[in-house]
Design a protein around this motif. Structure first.
Motif, PDB file in Angstrom:
ATOM      1  N   PRO A 162      42.480  37.061  50.939  1.00  0.00           N
ATOM      2  CA  PRO A 162      43.693  37.446  50.197  1.00  0.00           C
ATOM      3  C   PRO A 162      43.930  38.953  50.225  1.00  0.00           C
ATOM      4  O   PRO A 162      42.999  39.730  50.404  1.00  0.00           O
ATOM      5  CB  PRO A 162      43.370  37.007  48.757  1.00  0.00           C
ATOM      6  CG  PRO A 162      42.220  36.091  48.845  1.00  0.00           C
ATOM      7  CD  PRO A 162      41.459  36.443  50.084  1.00  0.00           C
ATOM      8  N   ALA A 163      45.178  39.342  50.032  1.00  0.00           N
ATOM      9  CA  ALA A 163      45.503  40.767  49.922  1.00  0.00           C
ATOM     10  C   ALA A 163      45.024  41.274  48.564  1.00  0.00           C
ATOM     11  O   ALA A 163      45.154  40.581  47.558  1.00  0.00           O
ATOM     12  CB  ALA A 163      47.014  40.957  50.039  1.00  0.00           C
ATOM     13  N   SER A 164      44.467  42.481  48.538  1.00  0.00           N
ATOM     14  CA  SER A 164      44.027  43.048  47.257  1.00  0.00           C
ATOM     15  C   SER A 164      45.261  43.400  46.424  1.00  0.00           C
ATOM     16  O   SER A 164      46.340  43.668  46.967  1.00  0.00           O
ATOM     17  CB  SER A 164      43.189  44.304  47.489  1.00  0.00           C
ATOM     18  OG  SER A 164      43.996  45.369  47.955  1.00  0.00           O
ATOM     19  N   TYR A 165      45.087  43.408  45.116  1.00  0.00           N
ATOM     20  CA  TYR A 165      46.197  43.737  44.219  1.00  0.00           C
ATOM     21  C   TYR A 165      46.703  45.152  44.497  1.00  0.00           C
ATOM     22  O   TYR A 165      47.904  45.386  44.613  1.00  0.00           O
ATOM     23  CB  TYR A 165      45.724  43.615  42.756  1.00  0.00           C
ATOM     24  CG  TYR A 165      46.737  44.097  41.758  1.00  0.00           C
ATOM     25  CD1 TYR A 165      47.813  43.292  41.388  1.00  0.00           C
ATOM     26  CD2 TYR A 165      46.640  45.367  41.196  1.00  0.00           C
ATOM     27  CE1 TYR A 165      48.759  43.737  40.475  1.00  0.00           C
ATOM     28  CE2 TYR A 165      47.577  45.826  40.288  1.00  0.00           C
ATOM     29  CZ  TYR A 165      48.631  45.010  39.931  1.00  0.00           C
ATOM     30  OH  TYR A 165      49.573  45.453  39.039  1.00  0.00           O
ATOM     31  N   LYS A 166      45.755  46.086  44.628  1.00  0.00           N
ATOM     32  CA  LYS A 166      46.113  47.497  44.828  1.00  0.00           C
ATOM     33  C   LYS A 166      46.984  47.670  46.081  1.00  0.00           C
ATOM     34  O   LYS A 166      48.016  48.350  46.066  1.00  0.00           O
ATOM     35  CB  LYS A 166      44.802  48.287  44.990  1.00  0.00           C
ATOM     36  CG  LYS A 166      44.918  49.753  44.750  1.00  0.00           C
ATOM     37  CD  LYS A 166      43.504  50.374  44.716  1.00  0.00           C
ATOM     38  CE  LYS A 166      43.518  51.711  45.406  1.00  0.00           C
ATOM     39  NZ  LYS A 166      42.535  51.861  46.457  1.00  0.00           N
ATOM     40  N   ASN A 167      46.560  47.050  47.190  1.00  0.00           N
ATOM     41  CA  ASN A 167      47.330  47.202  48.418  1.00  0.00           C
ATOM     42  C   ASN A 167      48.626  46.398  48.390  1.00  0.00           C
ATOM     43  O   ASN A 167      49.600  46.756  49.055  1.00  0.00           O
ATOM     44  CB  ASN A 167      46.478  46.815  49.626  1.00  0.00           C
ATOM     45  CG  ASN A 167      45.509  47.909  50.013  1.00  0.00           C
ATOM     46  OD1 ASN A 167      45.342  48.878  49.264  1.00  0.00           O
ATOM     47  ND2 ASN A 167      44.876  47.771  51.159  1.00  0.00           N
ATOM     48  N   SER A 168      48.639  45.312  47.612  1.00  0.00           N
ATOM     49  CA  SER A 168      49.886  44.551  47.468  1.00  0.00           C
ATOM     50  C   SER A 168      50.957  45.415  46.797  1.00  0.00           C
ATOM     51  O   SER A 168      52.123  45.384  47.187  1.00  0.00           O
ATOM     52  CB  SER A 168      49.655  43.281  46.646  1.00  0.00           C
ATOM     53  OG  SER A 168      48.766  42.415  47.316  1.00  0.00           O
TER      54      SER A 168
END
Ligand SMILES: [Zn+2]
Length: 298
Positions: free
Chosen positions: A76-82
């Protein structure tokens, strides 16, 4: 599902080992799975404000199996990078088009869903899946956890060219371009053999801006748009110089194709492709001044 695969062998070789290292795993302390069903987070509200209300665009950053390709092991994409990707997509892509396009153009034609995937998806033959799209409406962006703001070329290669490529498919599927375009490279299109048809820089000399361009005219058309607006005038000219090496006709063919595209974009969509390129380039050059971590609704 239609799959769009870009051959990026060199990039794949460079990045495969990195993507296996511990450092690239998402932070286990940050949940990417929504546990608050029905309750919107601050980020969700922000996405509603910047994407859904103005453009009817959904950015899917939480782990939803059904929206990703189960043929690969994906992270999954990390929250920070999202958060960063959301702001990047708005600033570099949507706002640039909005600057140069008629009202309602984006709301009507821009893809309706972008899914963020943390990892890349690799095939055994060394090609990397950079983006997938279903009829241009849904786009998946991979390698979001590898986001590197210091490298403009990878920003373009991993994310923005994928978006510009898929968006351009929607345009030609809505209003087709002249068949004069198809005739410029005519029998030089290689179909499924695009991946192995060309040596280094050979595609340019044959009049293609990328190996994938040589698959068929529609891919050629959208690749040209995506590459043109993500190159500076100087880096574009450098490609044209390669295209005319050894007396090849590549420059002439690329110029002929771009002339058709320039007219098509102006005539049917009221967009000056050079103004679009300038808008994208100046935004990318200004990225250091933008707060990409912001999720505050102004
Ligand atoms: Zn395509």
């Amino acid at each position: 599902m239609k799959k769009i695969i870009y051959h990026l062998l060199l990039v794949a070789i460079l990045f495969v080992p990195a993507s296996c290292s511990e450092d690239d795993q998402p932070n286990p302390d940050v949940s990417v799975v929504s546990i608050e069903e029905g309750e919107m987070s601050e980020f969700d509200k922000y996405l509603e404000h910047i994407f859904v209300e103005p453009y009817n665009l959904r950015l899917v950053y939480k782990w939803v199996d059904i929206e990703s390709d189960m043929g690969y092991q994906l992270v999954p994409a990390s929250y920070k990078n999202s958060v960063k990707m959301a702001n990047l997509i708005k600033y570099v892509c949507l706002d640039a088009y909005a600057e140069v396009s008629p009202d309602d153009f984006l709301k009507k034609y821009f893809p309706k869903m972008i899914t963020l995937i943390g990892s890349g998806a690799y095939r055994n033959n060394g090609t990397m899946l950079l983006g997938t799209a279903e009829s241009g409406l849904k786009i998946a962006l991979y390698k979001v956890n590898d986001l590197n703001l210091g490298n403009i070329n990878t920003l373009y290669a991993y994310y923005f060219r994928t978006i510009f490529h898929e968006f351009s498919h929607i345009l030609h599927q809505t209003i087709d371009y002249t068949t004069d375009f198809d005739r410029i490279s005519g029998t030089n299109y290689v179909g499924e053999g695009w991946n192995s048809a060309w040596g280094r820089n050979q595609c340019y000399q044959a009049g293609f801006i990328s190996n994938y361009s040589s698959k068929e005219p529609n891919e050629d058309f959208v690749e040209l748009i995506a590459h043109y607006i993500t190159n500076t005038p100087a880096s574009w000219e450098a490609k044209l110089v390669l295209a005319e090496a050894d007396g090849a006709e590549g420059r002439q063919k690329l110029n002929q194709k771009m002339e058709i595209i320039r007219t098509y974009m102006k005539e049917f969509w009221d967009i000056d492709i050079d103004a679009l390129r300038d808008a994208i380039q100046s935004r990318v050059n200004n990225l250091q001044q933008v707060d990409l971590d912001n999720i505050t609704i102004e």
